[in-house]
Write a protein that holds these residues in place. Structure first.
Motif, PDB file in Angstrom:
ATOM      1  N   PRO A  86     -92.050  53.844  25.247  1.00 10.19           N
ATOM      2  CA  PRO A  86     -93.420  54.300  25.431  1.00 10.19           C
ATOM      3  C   PRO A  86     -93.874  55.123  24.237  1.00 10.19           C
ATOM      4  O   PRO A  86     -93.070  55.701  23.521  1.00 10.19           O
ATOM      5  N   SER A  87     -95.152  55.167  24.059  1.00  8.27           N
ATOM      6  CA  SER A  87     -95.684  55.965  22.957  1.00  8.27           C
ATOM      7  C   SER A  87     -97.035  56.526  23.376  1.00  8.27           C
ATOM      8  O   SER A  87     -97.615  56.133  24.375  1.00  8.27           O
ATOM      9  N   GLY A  88     -97.518  57.452  22.573  1.00  9.01           N
ATOM     10  CA  GLY A  88     -98.842  58.002  22.805  1.00  9.01           C
ATOM     11  C   GLY A  88     -98.939  58.791  24.084  1.00  9.01           C
ATOM     12  O   GLY A  88     -98.011  59.478  24.503  1.00  9.01           O
ATOM     13  N   ARG A  89    -100.112  58.667  24.743  1.00 12.67           N
ATOM     14  CA  ARG A  89    -100.371  59.457  25.945  1.00 12.67           C
ATOM     15  C   ARG A  89     -99.404  59.132  27.074  1.00 12.67           C
ATOM     16  O   ARG A  89     -99.018  60.006  27.849  1.00 12.67           O
ATOM     17  N   GLY A  90     -99.016  57.851  27.180  1.00 10.11           N
ATOM     18  CA  GLY A  90     -98.099  57.466  28.248  1.00 10.11           C
ATOM     19  C   GLY A  90     -96.772  58.175  28.143  1.00 10.11           C
ATOM     20  O   GLY A  90     -96.231  58.667  29.133  1.00 10.11           O
ATOM     21  N   ALA A  91     -96.236  58.237  26.918  1.00  9.93           N
ATOM     22  CA  ALA A  91     -94.956  58.912  26.703  1.00  9.93           C
ATOM     23  C   ALA A  91     -95.092  60.399  26.976  1.00  9.93           C
ATOM     24  O   ALA A  91     -94.209  61.024  27.585  1.00  9.93           O
ATOM     25  N   GLU A  92     -96.197  60.983  26.543  1.00 11.87           N
ATOM     26  CA  GLU A  92     -96.403  62.419  26.745  1.00 11.87           C
ATOM     27  C   GLU A  92     -96.507  62.741  28.229  1.00 11.87           C
ATOM     28  O   GLU A  92     -95.924  63.726  28.708  1.00 11.87           O
ATOM     29  N   ALA A  93     -97.223  61.902  28.985  1.00 13.16           N
ATOM     30  CA  ALA A  93     -97.376  62.136  30.420  1.00 13.16           C
ATOM     31  C   ALA A  93     -96.040  61.987  31.136  1.00 13.16           C
ATOM     32  O   ALA A  93     -95.715  62.764  32.046  1.00 13.16           O
ATOM     33  N   PHE A  94     -95.265  60.973  30.721  1.00 15.43           N
ATOM     34  CA  PHE A  94     -93.963  60.773  31.352  1.00 15.43           C
ATOM     35  C   PHE A  94     -93.045  61.956  31.076  1.00 15.43           C
ATOM     36  O   PHE A  94     -92.370  62.475  31.973  1.00 15.43           O
ATOM     37  N   ASN A  95     -92.998  62.403  29.848  1.00 20.19           N
ATOM     38  CA  ASN A  95     -92.134  63.518  29.476  1.00 20.19           C
ATOM     39  C   ASN A  95     -92.519  64.808  30.212  1.00 20.19           C
ATOM     40  O   ASN A  95     -91.664  65.601  30.606  1.00 20.19           O
ATOM     41  N   LYS A  96     -93.827  64.999  30.377  1.00 19.34           N
ATOM     42  CA  LYS A  96     -94.275  66.198  31.103  1.00 19.34           C
ATOM     43  C   LYS A  96     -93.859  66.108  32.571  1.00 19.34           C
ATOM     44  O   LYS A  96     -93.451  67.098  33.173  1.00 19.34           O
ATOM     45  N   GLY A  97     -93.943  64.903  33.148  1.00 20.13           N
ATOM     46  CA  GLY A  97     -93.511  64.720  34.526  1.00 20.13           C
ATOM     47  C   GLY A  97     -92.027  64.989  34.688  1.00 20.13           C
ATOM     48  O   GLY A  97     -91.593  65.626  35.645  1.00 20.13           O
ATOM     49  N   VAL A  98     -91.232  64.512  33.730  1.00 17.31           N
ATOM     50  CA  VAL A  98     -89.788  64.757  33.760  1.00 17.31           C
ATOM     51  C   VAL A  98     -89.504  66.251  33.650  1.00 17.31           C
ATOM     52  O   VAL A  98     -88.642  66.795  34.349  1.00 17.31           O
TER      53      VAL A  98
END
Length: 276
Positions: A203-215
């Motif tokens: 993943p990259s961009g906003r999707g990766a950032e949102a996933f990482n924040k959820g984790v």
């Protein structure tokens, strides 16, 4: 005997308190002291109460293999969990240093790890570790201790998964104890993008950032609570609130669009459907 107890009109409770006071002051003859002891008098009521609670703690240890009892635990009609919580507090063993040392030694004789805060970890961590050690001692394979495997009502599998994932956050002694049981840190798996397959790349961009924040929010909650959040739970992160319960539910619904690396990350946190 309560202080205000009477036998007929005679204030026996007050009289008995007076005898204890005279004994402590050295104002009682040996003959009188022997007579009272023959009747079973307890000179120090505080020590008597401690002995009763200690007996309950010993019974709890026989059942659970640890004194890291949850606060609500009870045995022999004694609220042993609350009592152990109290004696672990500063000054909880009494103000007299010699008495406090004797009481600590009595608890340590039952369980050397009765006060895990002295080692740098929580009662909750000690209890889960002790239960994992019991499972291993009974022949359980670590590979089979997965989320959902319980002991005395505790999800030891989920706890074990969290320890593996958070290995670097544990102190040296915690890692040593887990290693003695055969526990190793979780391997970090790097996902590779499969050519020609949509939805399996990194993943990259906003999707990766949102996933990482959820984790980040999920890990923070698991570290604190030791269980998965409800759908409506909102976790407070340094940069603001995060709807962690809804986020986790959404990840499950879009499981087929998560990358292998994302699934591995969630599985390492104890999410059963991510490792299925």
């Amino acid at each position: 005997m309560p202080y205000d107890h009477t036998e007929g009109a005679y204030p026996l409770g007050r009289w008995l308190s007076d005898q204890r006071r005279a004994f402590r002051a050295g104002q009682m003859t040996g003959e009188r002291a022997a007579e009272l002891e023959a009747l079973g008098i307890v000179w120090d009521t505080a020590d008597a109460a401690f002995a009763e609670n200690l007996a309950a703690a010993r019974a709890y240890y026989r059942l659970h293999g640890t004194l890291a009892a949850p606060r609500g635990a009870a045995v022999l009609d004694v609220a042993v969990g609350q009592w152990l919580t109290n004696v672990r507090r500063p000054g909880g063993l009494g103000k007299d240093p010699a008495r406090a040392e004797r009481r600590a030694a009595a608890l340590a004789a039952i369980d050397p790890d009765w006060n895990p805060g002295e080692h740098g970890w929580t009662v909750d961590w000690q209890r889960h570790y002790a239960h994992l050690a019991q499972l291993v001692g009974e022949g359980a394979r670590l590979a089979a201790v997965v989320p959902g495997v319980t002991r005395h009502g505790e999800d030891i599998g989920r706890w074990l998964t969290t320890q593996r994932h958070n290995w670097t956050r544990l102190n040296e002694e915690q890692r040593r104890r887990l290693a003695e049981l055969g526990v190793k840190p979780a391997r970090v798996v790097r996902a590779r993008q499969a050519p020609g397959k949509a939805g399996t790349g990194s993943p990259s961009g906003r999707g990766a950032e949102a996933f990482n924040k959820g984790v980040q929010a999920l890990r923070q909650y698991l570290d604190r609570e030791g269980r998965l959040p409800a759908r409506g739970h909102v976790e407070n992160l340094p940069d603001g609130p995060h709807r962690t319960g809804v986020w986790l539910s959404n990840q499950k619904q879009r499981r087929d669009r998560l990358t292998p690396g994302q699934l591995q990350t969630l599985a390492a946190l104890g999410i059963a459907w991510a490792g299925a």
